[in-house]
Scaffold this active site. Structure first.
Site, PDB file in Angstrom:
ATOM      1  N   LEU A  96       0.866  -1.167   0.000  1.00 11.80           N
ATOM      2  CA  LEU A  96       0.000   0.000   0.000  1.00 11.80           C
ATOM      3  C   LEU A  96       0.906   1.221   0.000  1.00 11.80           C
ATOM      4  O   LEU A  96       2.009   1.193   0.552  1.00 11.80           O
ATOM      5  CB  LEU A  96      -0.891   0.036   1.256  1.00 11.80           C
ATOM      6  CG  LEU A  96      -1.934  -1.076   1.431  1.00 11.80           C
ATOM      7  CD1 LEU A  96      -2.668  -0.890   2.755  1.00 11.80           C
ATOM      8  CD2 LEU A  96      -2.925  -1.082   0.283  1.00 11.80           C
ATOM      9  N   ASP A  97       0.453   2.299  -0.625  1.00 13.38           N
ATOM     10  CA  ASP A  97       1.229   3.536  -0.557  1.00 13.38           C
ATOM     11  C   ASP A  97       1.446   3.915   0.900  1.00 13.38           C
ATOM     12  O   ASP A  97       0.620   3.611   1.768  1.00 13.38           O
ATOM     13  CB  ASP A  97       0.488   4.673  -1.265  1.00 13.38           C
ATOM     14  CG  ASP A  97       0.404   4.468  -2.764  1.00 13.38           C
ATOM     15  OD1 ASP A  97       1.190   3.663  -3.297  1.00 13.38           O
ATOM     16  OD2 ASP A  97      -0.447   5.115  -3.397  1.00 13.38           O
ATOM     17  N   LYS A  98       2.525   4.619   1.165  1.00 12.38           N
ATOM     18  CA  LYS A  98       2.862   5.015   2.530  1.00 12.38           C
ATOM     19  C   LYS A  98       1.685   5.707   3.214  1.00 12.38           C
ATOM     20  O   LYS A  98       1.390   5.454   4.384  1.00 12.38           O
ATOM     21  CB  LYS A  98       4.089   5.935   2.516  1.00 12.38           C
ATOM     22  CG  LYS A  98       4.502   6.443   3.895  1.00 12.38           C
ATOM     23  CD  LYS A  98       5.759   7.297   3.807  1.00 12.38           C
ATOM     24  CE  LYS A  98       6.179   7.806   5.176  1.00 12.38           C
ATOM     25  NZ  LYS A  98       7.423   8.629   5.109  1.00 12.38           N
ATOM     26  N   ARG A 101      -5.682   6.067  -7.524  1.00 10.68           N
ATOM     27  CA  ARG A 101      -5.432   7.511  -7.560  1.00 10.68           C
ATOM     28  C   ARG A 101      -5.438   8.025  -9.002  1.00 10.68           C
ATOM     29  O   ARG A 101      -6.020   9.073  -9.299  1.00 10.68           O
ATOM     30  CB  ARG A 101      -4.110   7.826  -6.864  1.00 10.68           C
ATOM     31  CG  ARG A 101      -4.114   7.446  -5.386  1.00 10.68           C
ATOM     32  CD  ARG A 101      -2.723   7.419  -4.783  1.00 10.68           C
ATOM     33  NE  ARG A 101      -2.133   8.753  -4.726  1.00 10.68           N
ATOM     34  CZ  ARG A 101      -0.890   8.982  -4.336  1.00 10.68           C
ATOM     35  NH1 ARG A 101      -0.094   7.962  -3.995  1.00 10.68           N
ATOM     36  NH2 ARG A 101      -0.422  10.215  -4.304  1.00 10.68           N
TER      37      ARG A 101
END
Length: 341
Positions: free
Chosen positions: A152-154, A266
């Site tokens: 997952l993105d930070k 996104r």
């Protein structure tokens, strides 16, 4: 952008003094290019990272812009202390949803990187897992990413699974490769994508204009598939007479992934004209003032994205597993604020 050389004759930070100094007699040219020539041991990419880190000075004054014009003067580079490439165990609390001998499922908080990378060398999920799982963590991901089968993105929160054994790692990797995983995310977005329910199919790859961003490509890239449905709209004006209703100011969207490309949701939401609220990379334009106020009051400082559901067949036991978590407080408060519009 130049890449770091990999030949054995190239000096590493271990070979260099803690501070490099050199005088530039004549200015001109882009700063990162000039400094990479002035300090041959540093690649242009390395110089850019050092400038971003605030450790480069000219005549004692810190420099930060890689694209600035190089001026004459005494340049100094304070090389950061060497950090081990092997992640170390760190006693970081984890929200464990499930754990057995083969795998562990956690609810990752926003702000925690999954594995060490430049700028996030410590405090990552890998560091926490190394402490929590001790010696029981799959080594297939290598020393830098043990147990990691997806990311997952930070700044994205939500459910993740990591492998504790090589058998689980291989099985989970096969499930992800076959897209045989249930993954649904909750996103708070600007406006509302149209139609309110649909499937987005596109090729995603590195943006030709900015290599740090992903983009929808006409050619090249990899296929990305996202199903979405608008769960709720916020700030929608009612229809008056024959006049159509004004579009909503924001909405809550459930996004189900059928592929797992970098920044997929996104980019896909932005491509529909509804970028994620708080997204500093793909949030082109600005939301309406009431939405900006709601974001500030909620304390949201990241993209409003939460990995809410993760379901899969246990690769060792064959048990059907499904986990669901609610968005964290910043998204919950933002949704409350939007509902009041």
């Amino acid at each position: 952008m130049s890449e770091d050389p990999t030949n054995e004759d190239f000096a590493t930070d271990e070979d260099l003094p803690p501070v490099l100094e050199a005088r530039l007699e004549a200015g001109g040219g882009r700063l990162d290019k000039v400094l990479s020539d002035l300090f041959p041991a540093l690649s242009r990419a390395r110089v850019q990272a050092l400038l971003a880190g605030g450790v480069v000075t000219r005549d004692g004054q810190p420099l930060g812009s890689a694209s600035a014009k190089a001026l004459p003067g005494l340049y100094a580079v304070a090389l950061p202390a060497i950090i081990s490439a092997i992640p170390q165990p760190e006693d970081i609390p984890l929200a464990v949803l499930f754990e057995d001998a083969d795998l562990i499922v956690i609810d990752k908080p926003a702000g925690m990187a999954v594995h060490p990378a430049p700028g996030s060398e410590t405090g990552t999920l890998v560091n926490a897992l190394l402490h929590h799982c001790a010696a029981s963590l799959s080594g297939i991901g290598g020393v830098a990413r043990p147990g990691i089968v997806h990311r997952l993105d930070k700044h994205t929160s939500g459910v993740m699974v990591a492998a504790k054994t090589d058998a689980a790692h291989a099985g989970l990797s096969a499930l992800f490769a076959a897209h045989d995983i249930e993954r649904t995310y909750i996103a708070l977005v600007r406006g509302a994508p149209q139609p309110e329910k649909g499937r987005i199919v596109s090729n995603l790859g590195r943006s030709t204009g900015d290599r740090k961003k992903m983009a929808v490509l006409r050619t090249g890239g990899r296929e990305a598939i996202t199903d979405y449905v608008v769960d709720q709209v916020f700030g929608a004006a009612p229809r008056k007479g024959s006049r159509p209703a004004a579009p909503p100011l924001a909405s809550r969207v459930a996004c189900t992934l059928h592929t797992g490309r970098t920044h997929q949701i996104r980019v896909h939401m932005a491509s529909k004209g509804s970028p994620l609220l708080g997204d500093p990379v793909y949030g082109t334009g600005s939301p309406a003032n009431p939405v900006r106020i709601a974001i500030a009051e909620a304390g949201l400082t990241r993209q409003a994205l939460h990995a809410a559901i993760l379901g899969f067949i246990h690769p060792v036991t064959g048990e059907a597993l499904r986990f669901e978590t609610a968005p964290p407080e910043d998204m919950r408060l933002l949704e409350q604020g939007l509902a009041a519009l």
